[in-house]
Design an enzyme around this catalytic site. Structure first.
Site, mmCIF file in Angstrom:
data_model
loop_
_atom_site.group_PDB
_atom_site.id
_atom_site.type_symbol
_atom_site.label_atom_id
_atom_site.label_comp_id
_atom_site.label_asym_id
_atom_site.label_seq_id
_atom_site.Cartn_x
_atom_site.Cartn_y
_atom_site.Cartn_z
ATOM 1 N N CYS A 83 51.325 57.259 -34.499
ATOM 2 C CA CYS A 83 52.512 57.567 -33.701
ATOM 3 C C CYS A 83 52.275 57.257 -32.224
ATOM 4 O O CYS A 83 53.180 56.810 -31.521
ATOM 5 C CB CYS A 83 52.899 59.038 -33.893
ATOM 6 S SG CYS A 83 53.302 59.448 -35.605
ATOM 7 N N THR A 84 51.069 57.501 -31.756
ATOM 8 C CA THR A 84 50.742 57.177 -30.364
ATOM 9 C C THR A 84 50.760 55.669 -30.151
ATOM 10 O O THR A 84 51.224 55.185 -29.109
ATOM 11 C CB THR A 84 49.363 57.752 -30.005
ATOM 12 O OG1 THR A 84 49.421 59.190 -30.084
ATOM 13 C CG2 THR A 84 48.949 57.359 -28.593
#
Length: 239
Positions: free
Chosen positions: A135-136
């Protein structure tokens, strides 16, 4: 002159008699003897319990007493849900408009998502969980290409089921320039087709100005999401 020791008493046969044993004070004997009365025991036990409660700042309840006797950990009382059932939205497909739904942003402020496309197009990308590696990667990809999206007339929003506090912490940590939307009950996430089994599918959705959905990618790889979204927007400008 030094005092002479008292001569030992003589017995009748002329031998030294034994010295009599010293007498013990009856008052000291009575004071040292433990009080075995029921009232004294009850008072002593009560005092001990009071001291324990003062030190722990807790008053034992029925659950803790029961747990102590059985050797098990007392169960925490369940919290009652303060909110009602999650609202439902109709599925949003290509050509449908962004529905009206109030969500919280990372600052815990109300945002009606239907108003986001009033002046610009919008890219909404979905992540399973804030501040995790994949997600980062996806979020930083949109961060790095954010000027390209805004120059093309599109705002960017990240949507997840995380709480606003967690989203804000992630935003500050990674210096994300766009807003994050919290959908803890996955109402909009499910309407977009990205909610299944209590999880969020990594994806992105592109709404043109006015709110019509024109493109979606579900699922999508973290590294591909920003690139594919911008490539589609470029095709709109050439039409």
């Amino acid at each position: 002159m030094p005092r002479k020791a008292n001569p030992p008493h003589e017995a009748a046969d002329g031998s030294a008699a034994e010295q009599p044993a010293p007498r013990r004070s009856t008052r000291l004997t009575a004071a040292s003897a433990p009080d075995t009365t029921t009232g004294a025991d009850a008072k002593s036990n009560s005092t001990k319990r009071t001291r324990v409660e003062e030190e722990t700042d807790e008053t034992p309840d029925a659950n803790s007493k029961k747990a102590k006797s059985t050797g098990r950990k007392a169960k925490e009382p369940k919290e009652e849900a303060s909110d009602g059932p999650a609202p439902s939205l109709s599925p949003v497909n290509i050509g449908d408009s962004l529905p009206s739904l109030v969500l919280k942003n990372e600052h815990d402020e109300d945002v009606d998502v239907a108003t986001l496309t009033a002046e610009k197009g919008v890219v909404i990308f979905l992540v399973p969980k804030a501040d995790t590696p994949g997600c980062t990667n996806q979020a930083c990809g949109f961060r790095d290409s954010y000027p390209d999206f805004t120059s093309a007339g599109f705002d960017v929003y990240c949507l997840s089921a995380d709480k606003p506090a967690a989203q804000n912490k992630w935003k500050m940590k990674k210096e994300l320039p766009y807003a994050l939307l919290s959908d803890p009950k996955r109402v909009l996430i499910t309407a977009l087709g990205a909610g299944e089994g209590g999880k969020t599918k990594r994806s992105h959705f592109i709404f043109e100005k006015g709110g019509r959905l024109v493109d979606k990618k579900i699922p999508v790889k973290p590294v591909d999401s920003p690139k594919l979204a911008y490539e589609f927007i470029e095709t709109l400008s050439t039409e």
